[in-house]
Design an enzyme around this catalytic site. Structure first.
Site, PDB file in Angstrom:
ATOM      1  N   CYS A   1       0.833  -1.213   0.000  1.00 26.82           N
ATOM      2  CA  CYS A   1       0.000   0.000   0.000  1.00 26.82           C
ATOM      3  C   CYS A   1       0.861   1.254   0.000  1.00 26.82           C
ATOM      4  O   CYS A   1       0.915   1.989  -0.975  1.00 26.82           O
ATOM      5  CB  CYS A   1      -0.895   0.014   1.237  1.00 26.82           C
ATOM      6  SG  CYS A   1      -1.878  -1.452   1.433  1.00 26.82           S
TER       7      CYS A   1
HETATM    8  N1  SAJ Z   1       6.231   2.591   8.757  1.00 30.70           N
HETATM    9  C1  SAJ Z   1       7.207   3.407   9.295  1.00 30.70           C
HETATM   10  N2  SAJ Z   1       6.842   4.331  10.231  1.00 30.70           N
HETATM   11  C2  SAJ Z   1       5.550   4.455  10.649  1.00 30.70           C
HETATM   12  C3  SAJ Z   1       4.564   3.617  10.085  1.00 30.70           C
HETATM   13  C4  SAJ Z   1       4.921   2.690   9.150  1.00 30.70           C
HETATM   14  O1  SAJ Z   1       8.382   3.312   8.942  1.00 30.70           O
HETATM   15  O2  SAJ Z   1       5.283   5.301  11.516  1.00 30.70           O
HETATM   16  C5  SAJ Z   1       6.596   1.623   7.729  1.00 30.70           C
HETATM   17  C6  SAJ Z   1       6.286   0.202   8.120  1.00 30.70           C
HETATM   18  O3  SAJ Z   1       7.392  -0.392   8.765  1.00 30.70           O
HETATM   19  C7  SAJ Z   1       6.008  -0.456   6.767  1.00 30.70           C
HETATM   20  C8  SAJ Z   1       5.416   0.676   5.942  1.00 30.70           C
HETATM   21  O4  SAJ Z   1       5.805   1.889   6.586  1.00 30.70           O
HETATM   22  O5  SAJ Z   1       7.188  -0.897   6.163  1.00 30.70           O
HETATM   23  C9  SAJ Z   1       3.906   0.616   5.843  1.00 30.70           C
HETATM   24  O6  SAJ Z   1       3.449   0.478   7.150  1.00 30.70           O
HETATM   25  P1  SAJ Z   1       1.875   0.694   7.525  1.00 30.70           P
HETATM   26  O7  SAJ Z   1       1.798   0.752   9.009  1.00 30.70           O
HETATM   27  O8  SAJ Z   1       1.315   1.804   6.766  1.00 30.70           O
HETATM   28  O9  SAJ Z   1       1.241  -0.708   7.131  1.00 30.70           O
HETATM   29  P2  SAJ Z   1       0.576  -1.192   5.804  1.00 30.70           P
HETATM   30  O10 SAJ Z   1       1.414  -1.030   4.611  1.00 30.70           O
HETATM   31  O11 SAJ Z   1       0.074  -2.554   6.107  1.00 30.70           O
HETATM   32  O12 SAJ Z   1      -0.615  -0.180   5.615  1.00 30.70           O
HETATM   33  C10 SAJ Z   1      -1.895  -0.597   5.885  1.00 30.70           C
HETATM   34  C11 SAJ Z   1      -2.730   0.387   5.142  1.00 30.70           C
HETATM   35  N3  SAJ Z   1      -4.050  -0.138   5.042  1.00 30.70           N
HETATM   36  C12 SAJ Z   1      -4.698   0.009   3.878  1.00 30.70           C
HETATM   37  O13 SAJ Z   1      -4.216   0.543   2.906  1.00 30.70           O
HETATM   38  C13 SAJ Z   1      -6.052  -0.535   3.852  1.00 30.70           C
HETATM   39  C14 SAJ Z   1      -2.756   1.710   5.868  1.00 30.70           C
HETATM   40  O14 SAJ Z   1      -3.779   2.546   5.307  1.00 30.70           O
HETATM   41  C15 SAJ Z   1      -3.033   1.525   7.328  1.00 30.70           C
HETATM   42  O15 SAJ Z   1      -3.117   2.776   7.976  1.00 30.70           O
HETATM   43  C16 SAJ Z   1      -1.909   0.695   7.885  1.00 30.70           C
HETATM   44  O16 SAJ Z   1      -2.068  -0.594   7.289  1.00 30.70           O
HETATM   45  C17 SAJ Z   1      -1.959   0.614   9.401  1.00 30.70           C
HETATM   46  O17 SAJ Z   1      -2.476   1.560  10.021  1.00 30.70           O
HETATM   47  O18 SAJ Z   1      -1.414  -0.357   9.925  1.00 30.70           O
END
Ligand code: SAJ
Length: 451
Positions: free
Chosen positions: A278
Site C-alpha cells: 500500500c
Molecule cells: N512505517 C514506518 N513508520 C511508521 C509507520 C509505518 O516506517 O510510523 C513503515 C512500516 O514499517 C512499513 C510501511 O511503513 O514498512 C507501511 O506500514 P503501515 O503501518 O502503513 O502498514 P501497511 O502497509 O500494512 O498499511 C496498511 C494500510 N491499510 C490500507 O491501505 C487498507 C494503511 O492505510 C493503514 O493505515 C496501515 O495498514 C496501518 O495503520 O497499519
C-alpha cells in the site's frame, strides 16, 4: 421507467433478503475476508480467482490468509455458502460482484492495470441487467469511469439503469488485531445516485458503517489520500531522524515527547524505509495520474525519495559501525533480524529489508537473516532461506541489523550475545546493557559534553 425502477428495486430487494448471489474476484487478503463477511451476512458467495491452487485449497476448507481461520472457510464451503472457482462462467450467477485484484506498479512506477482489466473483461462477458459491480482495488482517480464503465456499457447495459457501478476502497490492515473488514468504515462512490444507493445497500448488509460519497473519483481519492498521508508523514519522521543524527539528538525521545501533545499531532516513527503493498505504491497512482495532467505532486515525490533513501542510510550506519572496529563491510558476517515489511506479519512485499540485504551484499558482506514469521522468501526467482536465532548465530555475526521489530524476538538475548547491533527500530532502548555495542538509526556526534 417502471421497468428500470423495478430493476434497481429488485436488486435492492434481493440484497435485503439475502437471495442475491455475491461474486468476489480476487481471493487474497482483501477478497477472502470480504467474501467471508458476505457469507456471514447470509449470502451465497462465488469467489473467483485465476489461481487454481488458491481455489483448490479454499474448496478443501483451508485458508491461505493469515486473518481468516481455516474453520471459517471450511464452514462456509460445507454449508454450500461459498464456492471458490477459476471458472469465469460462474460469475453469471452473481447479482453483485466486488473486484479485489492487485494493482501493482511497473518498474517505472506506472500503474499496471492488467489484473483490473482482466477482471473487468470477465465481468463484461458475464454481465446481465440487474448487476452491481464494485471496484475495490487501489487505483488512480478515474479508473472506474474510464476503464470499468465503458466495458460494461459495451454490452448494451446502461449504467445507473440496468447495471450499477461503484468504487469502494479496501481498508484491510493485515494482522490488525482490532480492525477487520466488518468494523472498518467503508467508503462507497457510485457513477450515478442509483449506483451509490445499490452499492451502499450491498455493503451495509455486512459492514457496520458505510460512507457514501458523490462519485467514484472521490472514493478513489479517499484511499490515495489516506495512504499518501502516511507515506508523507513517514518521510517527514525519516528526515527528522537524519536531522537528529546530524544534531546528535535522540530522535525517539523527540518523537515520544512530541506525541504527548494531545491535539494536532499524530505519531509516526522513523525506520529503515517503507514496505508493503500500500504505502510505497499508492501515492504513485496519484502522482502518475497528475503527471498525465501536467501537474507534479512534489510532496509525494519528495516523501518517496526520502523513504527510498533509508535503506542506504542504514547500510551506511552498518559500514560506519564496522569501520569503528576496523572491519570492512566486504567479508563481514551480518545477521539481519526481521525481513517482513512490518512487525508481527509474514509479508515481505516491498520490504526495506530486501534492499538492505541487497546493498550489503553488493558491498561484499555475507548476510544471513532471521525472521520468526518468514522462514524463506523468493527473490529474483531464487529462494532465500532464513536461519534460526541462536546464541552461536548472534556471536557469529560481526553485526546484527534489526530491520523489522517483531515483538516475539528476545532482544535482550540479542544484545547479550551479539558484538554489534544496528537498531533501526529502537527495540534496544530499554534493555539492560549487554555484550553488544548499540548503533541506533540516528546517532550523530553528541552535541557538547564528552563523546
Ligand atoms: N512505517 C514506518 N513508520 C511508521 C509507520 C509505518 O516506517 O510510523 C513503515 C512500516 O514499517 C512499513 C510501511 O511503513 O514498512 C507501511 O506500514 P503501515 O503501518 O502503513 O502498514 P501497511 O502497509 O500494512 O498499511 C496498511 C494500510 N491499510 C490500507 O491501505 C487498507 C494503511 O492505510 C493503514 O493505515 C496501515 O495498514 C496501518 O495503520 O497499519
Amino acid at each position: 421507467m417502471t421497468e428500470t425502477a423495478s430493476m434497481k428495486d429488485q436488486l435492492l430487494a434481493r440484497i435485503s433478503d439475502r437471495s442475491a448471489v455475491i461474486g468476489v474476484i480476487g481471493l487474497g487478503y482483501v477478497g477472502l475476508p470480504l467474501a467471508m463477511e458476505f457469507v456471514q451476512a447470509g449470502f451465497t458467495v462465488v469467489g473467483y480467482d485465476v489461481s487454481q491452487r488458491v481455489v483448490d485449497l479454499l474448496m478443501a476448507g483451508q485458508s491461505h490468509i493469515q486473518d481468516i481461520p481455516a474453520e471459517t472457510v471450511h464452514d462456509a464451503v460445507t454449508k454450500g455458502r461459498f464456492i471458490a472457482t477459476a471458472v469465469e462462467d460462474r460469475l453469471r450467477e452473481c447479482e453483485a460482484i466486488s473486484i479485489a485484484v492487485p494493482t501493482p506498479l511497473s518498474k517505472t512506477r506506472d500503474p499496471d492495470m492488467a489484473f483490473v482489466l482482466s477482471a473487468a473483461d470477465a465481468i463484461a462477458r458475464q454481465a446481465h441487467p440487474g448487476l452491481c459491480v464494485v471496484l475495490e482495488s487501489t487505483t488512480y482517480p478515474g479508473t472506474t469511469r474510464e476503464l470499468l464503465q465503458p466495458r460494461l456499457e459495451a454490452q448494451g447495459l446502461i449504467v445507473g439503469r440496468d447495471i450499477f457501478v461503484a468504487f469502494s476502497p479496501e481498508r484491510v490492515d493485515p494482522g490488525n488485531p482490532v480492525y477487520h473488514t466488518k468494523n472498518t468504515p467503508k467508503v462507497v462512490g457510485g457513477i450515478t445516485p442509483a449506483c451509490v444507493e445499490v452499492a451502499t445497500a450491498l455493503y451495509q448488509s455486512c459492514i457496520d458503517i458505510v460512507v457514501p460519497v458523490s462519485s467514484p473519483e472521490a472514493a478513489e481519492l479517499v484511499k490515495l489520500l489516506e495512504n499518501t498521508f502516511r507515506a508523507v508523514n513517514i518521510g517527514l519522521v525519516n528526515e527528522i531522524a537524519i536531522v537528529c543524527d546530524k544534531l546528535g539528538v535522540n530522535v525517539w525521545e523527540v518523537i515520544d515527547a512530541a506525541a504527548t501533545k494531545p491535539f494536532g499531532f499524530m505519531k509516526f516513527t522513523p525506520g529503515p524505509g517503507i514496505g508493503g503493498h500500500c504505502i510505497p505504491l499508492d501515492p504513485h497512482y496519484l502522482a502518475w495520474k497528475m503527471r498525465t495532467l501536467n501537474y507534479k505532486t512534489r510532496f509525494i515525490d519528495l516523501a518517496s525519495e526520502i523513504n527510498a533513501h533509508m535503506p542506504e542510510w542504514v547500510v551506511q550506519k552498518v559500514a560506519d559501525a564496522l569501520n569503528e572496529v576496523r572491519k570492512a563491510v566486504r567479508g563481514s558476517r551480518l545477521l539481519v533480524l526481521g525481513v517482513a515489511y512490518k512487525r508481527d506479519i509474514d509479508d515481505v512485499r516491498e520490504s526495506p529489508a530486501l534492499d538492505v540485504i541487497r546493498l550489503l551484499e553488493e558491498r561484499g558482506a555475507h548476510v544471513e537473516f532471521h525472521d520468526p514469521f518468514v522462514h524463506e522468501f523468493r527473490e529474483d526467482g531464487h529462494v532465500r532461506k532464513g536461519v534460526e536465532l541462536s546464541d552461536e548465530m548472534l556471536r557469529w555475526a560481526d553485526a546484527v541489523v534489526v530491520i523489522t521489530d517483531h515483538k516475539v524476538v528476545d532482544y535482550q538475548r540479542v544484545v547479550d550475545h551479539a558484538t554489534l547491533v544496528v537498531d533501526t527500530r529502537n527495540v534496544t532502548a530499554r534493555l539492560t546493557p549487554g555484550r553488544a555495542r548499540i548503533i541506533p538509526l540516528a546517532s550523530g556526534p553528541a552535541m557538547g559534553g564528552a563523546k
